[in-house]
Design an enzyme around this catalytic site. Structure first.
Site, PDB file in Angstrom:
ATOM      1  N   ASP A 177       0.820  -1.206   0.000  1.00  0.00           N
ATOM      2  CA  ASP A 177       0.000   0.000   0.000  1.00  0.00           C
ATOM      3  C   ASP A 177       0.860   1.265   0.000  1.00  0.00           C
ATOM      4  O   ASP A 177       1.918   1.307   0.648  1.00  0.00           O
ATOM      5  CB  ASP A 177      -0.898  -0.008   1.243  1.00  0.00           C
ATOM      6  CG  ASP A 177      -1.988   1.042   1.198  1.00  0.00           C
ATOM      7  OD1 ASP A 177      -2.304   1.526   0.092  1.00  0.00           O
ATOM      8  OD2 ASP A 177      -2.521   1.382   2.260  1.00  0.00           O
ATOM      9  N   HIS A 184       3.535   3.799  -8.697  1.00  0.00           N
ATOM     10  CA  HIS A 184       3.419   2.385  -9.076  1.00  0.00           C
ATOM     11  C   HIS A 184       4.728   1.888  -9.698  1.00  0.00           C
ATOM     12  O   HIS A 184       5.164   0.769  -9.434  1.00  0.00           O
ATOM     13  CB  HIS A 184       2.271   2.197 -10.064  1.00  0.00           C
ATOM     14  CG  HIS A 184       0.927   2.492  -9.469  1.00  0.00           C
ATOM     15  ND1 HIS A 184       0.485   1.903  -8.302  1.00  0.00           N
ATOM     16  CD2 HIS A 184      -0.076   3.322  -9.876  1.00  0.00           C
ATOM     17  CE1 HIS A 184      -0.732   2.345  -8.025  1.00  0.00           C
ATOM     18  NE2 HIS A 184      -1.088   3.210  -8.961  1.00  0.00           N
ATOM     19  N   LEU A 244      11.662 -20.158  -5.016  1.00  0.00           N
ATOM     20  CA  LEU A 244      10.692 -19.258  -4.401  1.00  0.00           C
ATOM     21  C   LEU A 244       9.430 -19.244  -5.255  1.00  0.00           C
ATOM     22  O   LEU A 244       9.527 -19.143  -6.483  1.00  0.00           O
ATOM     23  CB  LEU A 244      11.261 -17.834  -4.297  1.00  0.00           C
ATOM     24  CG  LEU A 244      10.278 -16.719  -3.899  1.00  0.00           C
ATOM     25  CD1 LEU A 244       9.829 -16.891  -2.441  1.00  0.00           C
ATOM     26  CD2 LEU A 244      10.918 -15.341  -4.100  1.00  0.00           C
TER      27      LEU A 244
END
Length: 224
Positions: free
Chosen positions: A12, A29, A122
């Site tokens: 956020d 962003h 991962l």
């Protein structure tokens, strides 16, 4: 020390960071993507096996068309330019959510998942067009349709994270203390860390501090 296999993050603050620094939410962003790469590297160093990133919620469709277009273009460019590198690093990409995007983006997402499917270093669960309430309703409907006994074991089979262990840590940046319809079932016993920093300002040291704090928590799971 507590075992740590799975970290989930609500990333956020990108838009607010962009407005503050460059007067553009889209700039935030773009900056946030750099933080993603830092956290991926640190997760590998810490031998964390699952990293779930809340990238686009079902509620995010309410955002301006210009911002949504920028976000999807950013993701497309990332997949085109970085999926080969992720594959070489033995990283698996898994999409959590409903692929209801453009034909181009849907194809890229499917290609990326297929290409990295066997990788084991991962697993990055990218939550796109994801909402936990919708996920839970879907699971209940499937149980009902198949007339299966309603219990935890059967219910979990129909969650989008059915093959992923629940996260031990949930991090939310941006100085907002809410869950925003994210992994509501899966975080029943997750340790939650709310961070004041906006996502583009979050760094490896912040991540390591949270992991260190987690390791020192006494986790009882209802016991004493």
């Amino acid at each position: 020390m507590n075992p740590l296999n799975h970290v989930a993050i609500i990333m956020d603050g990108n838009g607010r960071w962009g407005l503050k620094h460059q007067k553009s939410r889209n700039a935030g962003h773009k900056a946030g993507l750099k933080t993603v790469e830092k956290i991926i590297k640190e997760s590998i160093k810490k031998n964390i096996k699952y990293l779930t990133l809340y990238a686009f919620s079902t509620e995010n469709w309410k955002r301006p068309e210009k911002e949504k277009k920028f976000l999807f273009n950013l993701l497309e460019n990332f997949l085109v330019n970085r999926i080969e590198d992720l594959h070489k690093q033995n990283i698996k990409l898994n999409i959590v959510g409903i692929k209801n995007f453009s034909k181009k983006l849907n194809l890229l997402l499917n290609f990326s998942e297929k290409k990295t499917f066997k990788n084991t270093k991962l697993q990055i669960n990218l939550a796109l067009n994801y909402g936990s309430k919708s996920e839970l309703l879907y699971a209940f409907k499937k149980l009902n349709k198949k007339k299966e006994k309603i219990n935890e074991k059967n219910f979990i089979k129909y969650l989008q994270t059915k093959d992923v262990p629940d996260p031990e840590i949930l991090i939310r940046t941006g100085n907002t203390k809410r869950l925003s319809n994210f992994l509501l079932w899966q975080i029943a016993y997750t340790e939650i860390f709310f961070e004041k920093k906006l996502w583009p300002d979050f760094n490896e040291n912040d991540y390591k501090r949270i992991i260190k704090d987690f390791m020192n928590i006494k986790r009882n799971f209802g016991n004493i």
